[in-house]
Design a protein around this motif. Structure first.
Motif, PDB file in Angstrom:
ATOM      1  N   HIS B 252     -10.734  -5.400 -11.976  1.00  0.00           N
ATOM      2  CA  HIS B 252      -9.785  -6.505 -11.971  1.00  0.00           C
ATOM      3  C   HIS B 252      -8.591  -6.181 -11.076  1.00  0.00           C
ATOM      4  O   HIS B 252      -8.088  -7.040 -10.363  1.00  0.00           O
ATOM      5  CB  HIS B 252      -9.337  -6.835 -13.401  1.00  0.00           C
ATOM      6  CG  HIS B 252      -8.582  -8.124 -13.492  1.00  0.00           C
ATOM      7  ND1 HIS B 252      -9.125  -9.336 -13.112  1.00  0.00           N
ATOM      8  CD2 HIS B 252      -7.301  -8.403 -13.875  1.00  0.00           C
ATOM      9  CE1 HIS B 252      -8.227 -10.301 -13.283  1.00  0.00           C
ATOM     10  NE2 HIS B 252      -7.111  -9.759 -13.739  1.00  0.00           N
ATOM     11  N   VAL B 253      -8.167  -4.909 -11.100  1.00  0.00           N
ATOM     12  CA  VAL B 253      -7.091  -4.485 -10.191  1.00  0.00           C
ATOM     13  C   VAL B 253      -7.520  -4.760  -8.749  1.00  0.00           C
ATOM     14  O   VAL B 253      -6.756  -5.293  -7.935  1.00  0.00           O
ATOM     15  CB  VAL B 253      -6.771  -2.981 -10.378  1.00  0.00           C
ATOM     16  CG1 VAL B 253      -5.759  -2.515  -9.349  1.00  0.00           C
ATOM     17  CG2 VAL B 253      -6.270  -2.710 -11.792  1.00  0.00           C
ATOM     18  N   ALA B 254      -8.784  -4.422  -8.453  1.00  0.00           N
ATOM     19  CA  ALA B 254      -9.301  -4.637  -7.098  1.00  0.00           C
ATOM     20  C   ALA B 254      -9.334  -6.135  -6.776  1.00  0.00           C
ATOM     21  O   ALA B 254      -8.996  -6.551  -5.660  1.00  0.00           O
ATOM     22  CB  ALA B 254     -10.696  -4.030  -6.969  1.00  0.00           C
ATOM     23  N   ALA B 255      -9.728  -6.960  -7.749  1.00  0.00           N
ATOM     24  CA  ALA B 255      -9.769  -8.411  -7.530  1.00  0.00           C
ATOM     25  C   ALA B 255      -8.364  -8.944  -7.271  1.00  0.00           C
ATOM     26  O   ALA B 255      -8.158  -9.811  -6.408  1.00  0.00           O
ATOM     27  CB  ALA B 255     -10.399  -9.109  -8.734  1.00  0.00           C
ATOM     28  N   LEU B 475     -10.359   1.396   2.802  1.00  0.00           N
ATOM     29  CA  LEU B 475      -9.948   1.418   4.208  1.00  0.00           C
ATOM     30  C   LEU B 475      -8.471   1.684   4.425  1.00  0.00           C
ATOM     31  O   LEU B 475      -8.065   2.045   5.528  1.00  0.00           O
ATOM     32  CB  LEU B 475     -10.311   0.079   4.866  1.00  0.00           C
ATOM     33  CG  LEU B 475     -11.803  -0.207   5.038  1.00  0.00           C
ATOM     34  CD1 LEU B 475     -12.001  -1.602   5.602  1.00  0.00           C
ATOM     35  CD2 LEU B 475     -12.444   0.832   5.951  1.00  0.00           C
ATOM     36  N   SER B 476      -7.674   1.499   3.385  1.00  0.00           N
ATOM     37  CA  SER B 476      -6.241   1.551   3.641  1.00  0.00           C
ATOM     38  C   SER B 476      -5.460   2.351   2.607  1.00  0.00           C
ATOM     39  O   SER B 476      -5.400   2.003   1.422  1.00  0.00           O
ATOM     40  CB  SER B 476      -5.696   0.117   3.707  1.00  0.00           C
ATOM     41  OG  SER B 476      -4.288   0.150   3.694  1.00  0.00           O
ATOM     42  N   ALA B 477      -4.844   3.421   3.090  1.00  0.00           N
ATOM     43  CA  ALA B 477      -3.990   4.232   2.229  1.00  0.00           C
ATOM     44  C   ALA B 477      -2.751   3.424   1.845  1.00  0.00           C
ATOM     45  O   ALA B 477      -2.250   3.522   0.715  1.00  0.00           O
ATOM     46  CB  ALA B 477      -3.589   5.511   2.953  1.00  0.00           C
ATOM     47  N   ALA B 478      -2.276   2.587   2.778  1.00  0.00           N
ATOM     48  CA  ALA B 478      -1.083   1.775   2.496  1.00  0.00           C
ATOM     49  C   ALA B 478      -1.361   0.812   1.342  1.00  0.00           C
ATOM     50  O   ALA B 478      -0.511   0.606   0.468  1.00  0.00           O
ATOM     51  CB  ALA B 478      -0.659   1.008   3.737  1.00  0.00           C
ATOM     52  N   ARG B 479      -2.601   0.242   1.328  1.00  0.00           N
ATOM     53  CA  ARG B 479      -2.926  -0.690   0.262  1.00  0.00           C
ATOM     54  C   ARG B 479      -3.039   0.019  -1.085  1.00  0.00           C
ATOM     55  O   ARG B 479      -2.775  -0.561  -2.132  1.00  0.00           O
ATOM     56  CB  ARG B 479      -4.229  -1.444   0.569  1.00  0.00           C
ATOM     57  CG  ARG B 479      -4.155  -2.336   1.797  1.00  0.00           C
ATOM     58  CD  ARG B 479      -3.164  -3.479   1.599  1.00  0.00           C
ATOM     59  NE  ARG B 479      -3.097  -4.325   2.783  1.00  0.00           N
ATOM     60  CZ  ARG B 479      -3.710  -5.505   2.903  1.00  0.00           C
ATOM     61  NH1 ARG B 479      -4.419  -5.969   1.896  1.00  0.00           N
ATOM     62  NH2 ARG B 479      -3.613  -6.201   4.013  1.00  0.00           N
ATOM     63  N   ARG B 480      -3.407   1.299  -1.058  1.00  0.00           N
ATOM     64  CA  ARG B 480      -3.425   2.051  -2.329  1.00  0.00           C
ATOM     65  C   ARG B 480      -2.005   2.163  -2.883  1.00  0.00           C
ATOM     66  O   ARG B 480      -1.795   2.089  -4.091  1.00  0.00           O
ATOM     67  CB  ARG B 480      -4.040   3.451  -2.139  1.00  0.00           C
ATOM     68  CG  ARG B 480      -5.510   3.409  -1.827  1.00  0.00           C
ATOM     69  CD  ARG B 480      -6.179   4.781  -1.874  1.00  0.00           C
ATOM     70  NE  ARG B 480      -7.510   4.697  -1.273  1.00  0.00           N
ATOM     71  CZ  ARG B 480      -8.328   5.732  -1.096  1.00  0.00           C
ATOM     72  NH1 ARG B 480      -7.964   6.947  -1.475  1.00  0.00           N
ATOM     73  NH2 ARG B 480      -9.516   5.565  -0.540  1.00  0.00           N
ATOM     74  N   GLU B 482       0.467   0.009  -2.208  1.00  0.00           N
ATOM     75  CA  GLU B 482       0.819  -1.350  -2.647  1.00  0.00           C
ATOM     76  C   GLU B 482       0.268  -1.617  -4.040  1.00  0.00           C
ATOM     77  O   GLU B 482       0.910  -2.237  -4.870  1.00  0.00           O
ATOM     78  CB  GLU B 482       0.221  -2.401  -1.700  1.00  0.00           C
ATOM     79  CG  GLU B 482       1.069  -2.709  -0.492  1.00  0.00           C
ATOM     80  CD  GLU B 482       0.329  -3.654   0.444  1.00  0.00           C
ATOM     81  OE1 GLU B 482      -0.409  -4.540  -0.037  1.00  0.00           O
ATOM     82  OE2 GLU B 482       0.470  -3.485   1.671  1.00  0.00           O
ATOM     83  N   MET B 483      -0.973  -1.150  -4.240  1.00  0.00           N
ATOM     84  CA  MET B 483      -1.616  -1.368  -5.524  1.00  0.00           C
ATOM     85  C   MET B 483      -0.794  -0.747  -6.662  1.00  0.00           C
ATOM     86  O   MET B 483      -0.650  -1.326  -7.733  1.00  0.00           O
ATOM     87  CB  MET B 483      -3.011  -0.763  -5.498  1.00  0.00           C
ATOM     88  CG  MET B 483      -3.735  -0.822  -6.823  1.00  0.00           C
ATOM     89  SD  MET B 483      -5.169   0.263  -6.791  1.00  0.00           S
ATOM     90  CE  MET B 483      -4.358   1.868  -6.642  1.00  0.00           C
ATOM     91  N   LYS B 484      -0.235   0.447  -6.381  1.00  0.00           N
ATOM     92  CA  LYS B 484       0.552   1.102  -7.431  1.00  0.00           C
ATOM     93  C   LYS B 484       1.793   0.271  -7.752  1.00  0.00           C
ATOM     94  O   LYS B 484       2.236   0.194  -8.895  1.00  0.00           O
ATOM     95  CB  LYS B 484       0.919   2.522  -6.998  1.00  0.00           C
ATOM     96  CG  LYS B 484      -0.300   3.433  -7.057  1.00  0.00           C
ATOM     97  CD  LYS B 484      -0.007   4.835  -6.590  1.00  0.00           C
ATOM     98  CE  LYS B 484      -1.335   5.581  -6.371  1.00  0.00           C
ATOM     99  NZ  LYS B 484      -1.118   6.908  -5.785  1.00  0.00           N
TER     100      LYS B 484
END
Lengths: 523, 523
Positions: B252-255, B475-480, B482-484
């Protein structure tokens, strides 16, 4: 937090054969006792995050996956009370409150393996044991073993498996002596020469045996114990101190760490005699290290009547006015001759004129010199006194083995000194490490030239300094940092294949006193 | 350094079923091409330190032990030229110059597993494949699987092994399609619900099934792929994004990550329908998440004629003025009915009066309603048209399954809205994720009350957003990062066992439009 982190105050003294080293245990593993608030519908916090909150002061960053695999079950089993074991910012083990923190220090010699089970909080030794390195069945010297690893199918894996199985069985023995379990070992420190280091880790060794003889890695390594097949605490690490060069390994680094407190101003030699011998010269804060292949003769191998140092091994020999005397370990019935006995015998035979300076047995020089299948040998123990079939003797070939070993050590020392522009007489202290080195008769070693002819009070036999160094590095994170400092001061000098070494080696094959004058080593 | 690090410039667009997401690949893995100076007697540098020197700009701190196990051999084989793959400050792989950097993104659903093989440098999809989760043989819903893991001998290990073997075989298929090998996979990102996450990692699941339903761990995890049995690049990591709660997982986090670009001002619902359904309400920067067990009916399980969405599955059903029409996938001979078909059928039968609002089949309401063993059922495909033995029908029990599923979703949504003090009519956008959600007929879902009766243009069916989110996070360390950030905005609302939920659920079992008024959910 219920109680402060354990084990930060005790001061412990480690023994180095008759000497003591002060050490304040500050293992990289910190034990923290915690009581957690159980989660509820109002506070449905995940188990790991629940614990992380309690460990906040230690900024935990990472939980080993194996900890996560047991955490939820254990928390409920232990009623939300536990001791968390942190290594830097990683949780490497959890245990019920009050469990002892244990670590294992290992000196992984080519011939012998010494293990020490230590209490990480108090620095106390819980158990110790020495065993034979089982790799010896694939070669007594390092080069033979490297060749086995390279050439036999699966050779590399078989060598690693042998070590892994032996370390596990050693750990089991030590733990059962201490009333613990191998699963409680939180950290293991392993020191050995570079080849043993590589074989244990499963690293390629081919390049070690080919010029320019470089290691795969020289820096220190923190490896999960499970990644080298060791089944200790769930997240336990194996710490491998750094290697200096292809043939000066972490065991010598450990020996330097263990003896550094005994270094004096002036010129100090640290000499670790084994199948491979490492020598360091400490002079004005600088350390120069060399190594040489001294062979397994001093471990009792490659000698016709050679045995390991065990009850019944002849450990001392004297030949005074033609009368032979020997002493066996535990005064048991003689079973053979071990390293220190061999050295004594060759030296005493030389001093008595039974051997000439070329190392040749002299026919008719003593009634015990006999001819057998066209070769001369010196009978130490005639058949009638022994229960076994053969006599115990020193053969011409045995003498050659000792000559090769002593020549390697002597030549390496000569070149090391020449390179530092130091005469042997200017050495203020020679620290002799290693099991063999502890038992040799210095006068006999000096008589054949293996060691320079210095006043006996300049020699210090300190036993297994590498093992002590391993224990120091297990118990103290600060000492690991000091070690890195020490390393920056070490310069390695490669002797392998240099004409200077070949020349010195050839000359040193002769028995007789070491040339301690300023023109030694062709200066 | 020969060339600058690869893959920092390309811009790639990822598809989310008809929509596109911009992403600049900046995978945590950096590929660095290096040419080393071979060691010599003058510079006898160890192989690892030789490479570290070249990688100085990246401050390498750690070499995975498996890299060290091949480094010396490969350096000589590749003539001292290689590409080093760094993940943060750790060397995780080496390859011959010019090798492609690949990663694997996995959406690990309870029923279906979707895998995407990606080029980490360009962000391009190299291959994709979906397969059935083999754990389904141990239970179609999560609770049954958790019980299997807890109660069967070795159940936990067997569940983990099933996933491990399936992921390896999926990776092999994807790699052979892309002309690569699984050993070249440098990183895998796995998203799944919390139970799948725990079963894959081998974490205990008992506490997930007991109030207060807490995960073993909720934070994101970086685990060596080998530690969960995946045989990828020597030092490859498996990255597991965080779980929100026991039943709101990383999928769900990924969604949420995949759909965040589509959120609008006002009130947005992200709804991921599956065996377990997760719903988030995004409102003024805050995110509130709930979950409910909607059962496997919408995946085609627990339905008498149910099949997975495959050729021949009835995917659409209409009953217009008594005339039955259906459509199968690929227009193949009908083999059964899949999730969207079931939903259509129940809705159309209800609208046609064949079902009453209690979900009871009405005898005599249609000539296809027949009695079998005392129970009524509606015949979709009579026997004569099919090659198999049985008819394809909707039984009274099938209707009950759909009622339970839709009631869970409806009740969860009602309470989520009530908690935010928002009327259903105030929802500006409903983003429906998940494979089932992509194919459903929104009008039919609205007709029975599974979804609120809003203008159709407020509904957005985006397909497997969790899979897209996994690719973004791969693909993206930046998005990881952002996710946090996103995570800190999420509040989880536990519905399990609350009287409010039970009441809303019971009411929602009735078929008929969702009460969109301000007095919904008992406000």
């Amino acid at each position: 937090m219920d109680v402060p982190p354990e084990g930060l105050s005790a001061q412990q003294r480690l023994q180095v054969e008759g000497r003591e080293i002060d050490i304040s245990p500050d293992s990289p593993i910190k034990a923290v006792a915690c009581t957690l608030e159980p989660p509820s519908l109002v506070r449905p916090v995940a188990d790991a995050e629940n614990l992380i909150e309690k460990l906040d002061a230690f900024s935990p960053e990472h939980f080993d996956i194996n900890i996560l695999r047991e955490l939820s079950t254990r928390l409920r089993e232990w009623n939300w009370r536990l001791t968390a074991h942190l290594r830097n910012r990683e949780l490497v083990a959890i245990s019920p409150p009050g469990t002892r923190s244990m670590g294992l220090a290992v000196d992984l010699g080519s011939t012998k393996i010494a293990g020490y089970l230590m209490d990480l909080a108090t620095g106390k030794k819980l158990a110790a044991k020495g065993i034979v390195n089982p790799q010896i069945s694939h070669g007594e010297d390092i080069i033979t073993r490297i060749n086995f690893a390279i050439r036999s199918p699966d050779g590399q894996k078989r060598m690693a498996d042998l070590i892994k199985d032996t370390l596990m069985s050693l750990a089991q023995d030590l733990c059962s002596e201490a009333g613990s379990e191998t699963g409680d070992i939180l950290e293991v420190v392993i020191v050995g020469n570079t080849a043993m280091h590589h074989l244990t880790l499963g690293l390629p060794v081919r390049q070690l045996a080919l010029s320019p003889f470089v290691p795969g890695v020289s820096g220190d390594l923190n490896v999960k114990a499970r990644d080298i097949g060791l089944d200790f605490a769930p997240g336990a690490y194996a710490y491998f101190p750094p290697n200096i060069a292809g043939f000066v390994g972490a065991d010598h680094v450990a020996a330097l760490m263990a003896t550094a407190g005994e270094w004096v101003h002036g010129n100090v030699i640290v000499l670790d005699i084994g199948t491979n011998t490492e020598i360091s010269l400490i002079n004005r804060g600088k350390i120069t290290s060399v190594s040489c292949a001294s062979g397994p003769a001093f471990e009792g191998y490659h000698i016709s009547s050679g045995v390991r140092a065990a009850p019944g091994a002849i450990e001392k020999v004297s030949l005074s006015r033609g009368d032979l005397h020997y002493q066996t370990i535990d005064d048991a019935e003689p079973i053979g001759i071990c390293g220190s006995g061999i050295l004594d015998a060759v030296s005493q035979l030389f001093l008595a004129g039974v051997l000439n300076s070329g190392g040749r047995l002299q026919k008719g020089s003593h009634h015990r010199v006999v001819e057998k299948s066209g070769c001369l040998e010196f009978i130490l123990v005639p058949q009638k006194k022994r229960r076994r079939d053969t006599v115990i003797s020193i053969t011409q070939k045995d003498v050659r083995e000792v000559q090769l070993g002593k020549a390697a050590i002597q030549a390496a020392l000569e070149i090391l000194l020449a390179q530092g522009n130091i005469a042997a007489t200017e050495i203020d202290k020679i620290i002799i490490a290693g099991a063999f080195g502890s038992y040799i008769d210095i006068s006999n070693a000096v008589a054949i030239g293996m060691l320079p002819g210095l006043p006996l009070n300049r020699f210090h036999q300190v036993g297994n300094a590498a093992g002590t160094g391993a224990r120091i590095l297990l118990l103290s994170a600060a000492r690991r940092e000091e070690m890195k400092n020490l390393l920056t001061r070490i310069k390695y000098l490669e002797l392998g294949g240099t004409p200077q070494f070949s020349k010195a080696f050839t000359r040193a094959c002769l028995l007789g006193p070491y040339n301690t004058g300023p023109d030694a080593a062709g200066r």
